[in-house]
Each structure stands twice: as structure tokens, then as C-alpha cells.
Design an enzyme around this catalytic site. Sequence first.
Site, mmCIF file in Angstrom:
data_model
loop_
_atom_site.group_PDB
_atom_site.id
_atom_site.type_symbol
_atom_site.label_atom_id
_atom_site.label_comp_id
_atom_site.label_asym_id
_atom_site.label_seq_id
_atom_site.Cartn_x
_atom_site.Cartn_y
_atom_site.Cartn_z
ATOM 1 N N SER A 55 -6.422 -9.138 -29.760
ATOM 2 C CA SER A 55 -5.513 -7.991 -29.812
ATOM 3 C C SER A 55 -6.135 -6.909 -30.697
ATOM 4 C CB SER A 55 -4.159 -8.431 -30.347
ATOM 5 O OG SER A 55 -3.558 -9.371 -29.476
ATOM 6 N N HIS A 57 -6.846 -3.839 -29.292
ATOM 7 C CA HIS A 57 -7.538 -2.913 -28.393
ATOM 8 C C HIS A 57 -6.557 -2.248 -27.414
ATOM 9 C CE1 HIS A 57 -11.146 -4.660 -29.964
ATOM 10 N NE2 HIS A 57 -10.901 -5.844 -29.438
ATOM 11 N N HIS A 220 -15.012 -3.876 -32.462
ATOM 12 C CA HIS A 220 -14.489 -4.658 -33.579
ATOM 13 C C HIS A 220 -15.027 -4.137 -34.917
ATOM 14 C CE1 HIS A 220 -14.783 -7.366 -30.030
ATOM 15 N NE2 HIS A 220 -13.537 -7.629 -30.380
#
Length: 334
Positions: A55, A57, A220
Amino acid sequence: MKKLINDPADVVSESLLGLEAAHPDHVRVDHPNRIVLRREPPRPGKVGLVSGGGSGHEPMHGGFVGLGMLDAACAGEVFTSPVPDQMMAATKAVDAGAGVLHIVKNYTGDVMNFEMAAELAAAETGTEVVSIVTNDDVAVQDSLYTAGRRGVGVTVLLEKIVGAAAEEGRSLTEVADLARRVNDNGRSMGMALTSCTVPAAGKPTFELAETEMELGVGIHGEPGRQRLPLASAKEVAAMLVDPVLTDLPFGVGDSVIAFVNGMGGTPLIELYLMYNEIHQLLDRAGVSVARSLVGNYITSLEMAGCSITLLKLDDELVRLWDAPVNTPGLRWGV
């Protein structure tokens, strides 16, 4: 850390509750397994499309569940892969007798866990599963989370195009071949102006001075190609476009989807300004923009920055891109 949350441990589960409450006409959520599913049951004979990942994004991937895109999306913890049991449950839930396609971004945890889920599905139910791994990021060959290139913006375009083909009733082999073609013909690169803060960590993933930017950063917060002095939008556009154009390569006469994606913290006024710069660069290179997409579609929490994705088109891909889609995160033609 300033965030609109309750407990960092509950961010994903509470966000999924909100997604379901906001879009009951599109999706339902298997909360124990953290799987976003289409509201309606699978259509017999249709290939099922499953994707997922960590999660943070959003709207990818749960926001792309619905008509013309995915049948299910697995939500991991923030920036953490879902587990094989989630992927197995999603695969079983969307299996309508024609097989299931897994769409996997090239991150080590995602690839490994989706592979395990495919093996479990084949052994337990006999479901035929094909996995397609996206690896469109030209910034770096390997990163903290990958062997090979990262899967980024092409994933969104692939889910839309392949989703349209699955709606037409194409076979698993045909849908998988199309997915490979899309991945092979798309390239991406991103940059960051700020870091993001994972709620459980409570501090920025990395530090950037007010006068610095990171070129080629991952979704990330992984390091990119290099840290550079802050530059103008015109200069940044060239730093992103040039490596993308030369990698495939794209050439004079090519027609593309030009996708300018926000990382979560960049306003649309800046994204459209960037699109204008990118469009001019493509025009000078003789590359024709047949379709465009501008906005926040594959984000990195509140990171400021953007990425660009170019996908080389043919008539079939244009038709499938234009086909109706009705999801929380993408909608046209319906």
C-alpha cells in the site's frame, strides 16, 4: 510526522474500509484477506486479472478494480508485499474457468509471493495462472528491492489495456501475450523533490536538502541515478525524457501514450506544466502523442515529484486504451 491517521498499524485496514464505503458501486472488500474485488461476481469464461503490492501507491492497485481493468487487487502493508495467502485467495475468487493473469511489478517480494500463490493455485484447484512482470523503469538496472529494472508506470497502462482485452473474452494466452507486448514497448523514469514518510517509521525515508532533487528515484524512495541541484521544469523534463526515448528506443514517426504521473505530493498545476514541457520535447523528437494521461495514479505516499511513461502504440493498443473503463481511479466511455 503529520498525517491524517489514527494508529499507524491500522492505516491499511481503515483505508480499505473507506475505499469500500466510498465506491460500493464499483468494489467490495474481503477485509480479512485485504483483497479489493469487483462488486459483481466473476463472469463465466472471462480471464481473471489480479494485481497487488504494498500500500501507499494509491490509487494503484485497488483503485483500478472494476470494469475494463482488474478483477482483484491485494493490499500489503505500506511498501510491503502482500503475502501468498492473500494472492491465493484473490486468484480463487476471480477464477471463472478461463485462467488467471497475475500482473506483478518487478520487486523481489512481489515476484516471489505471486510465484508461490500461482503454484498453490495450480496444486489446490488446478487453476491455470500466468504471471507477467513489469520492468519499465530505465533509471537503474538493479535497486534495493529488485533484481533488474523496477516495475512502475507501465503497470497502470498495462492493466487498462489488458483489462479491455479480457472484457472482450480473449483467452489467457492471448491476454498474456498482449501484456508482454505492452511491457516490452513502454519505458518510465521518475524524480523526487521530497521524501515520503511511512506511517510505521514516523520519519522521512531519505533526506533531501531544499536545494536538491533525486533523479531516477523509486516509488518506495529507493535511490535513483544521482542527486542533483534543483533545476527548472524544462531542465527536469529533458532529464526524464532523454533517457526514456533512447532506451527503447523511440523514434521519428512513433505514436505513444504520454503518461505524466504525480508521486502524491505534486499539484496538478505543476503536473500539467511538466506535461507541456514533455510534449514539446516529444514533438521536437518526431514522436506523436496519440493519447495522454496526467495525474496521481502510482504514488509514493506524499512524495513530491513526478514520473513519465511512454508507451509505443499501434492501432490495436489505441482501441483497447479507448475501450470503456469504470473503476474508482480511472473512468471513461461509460
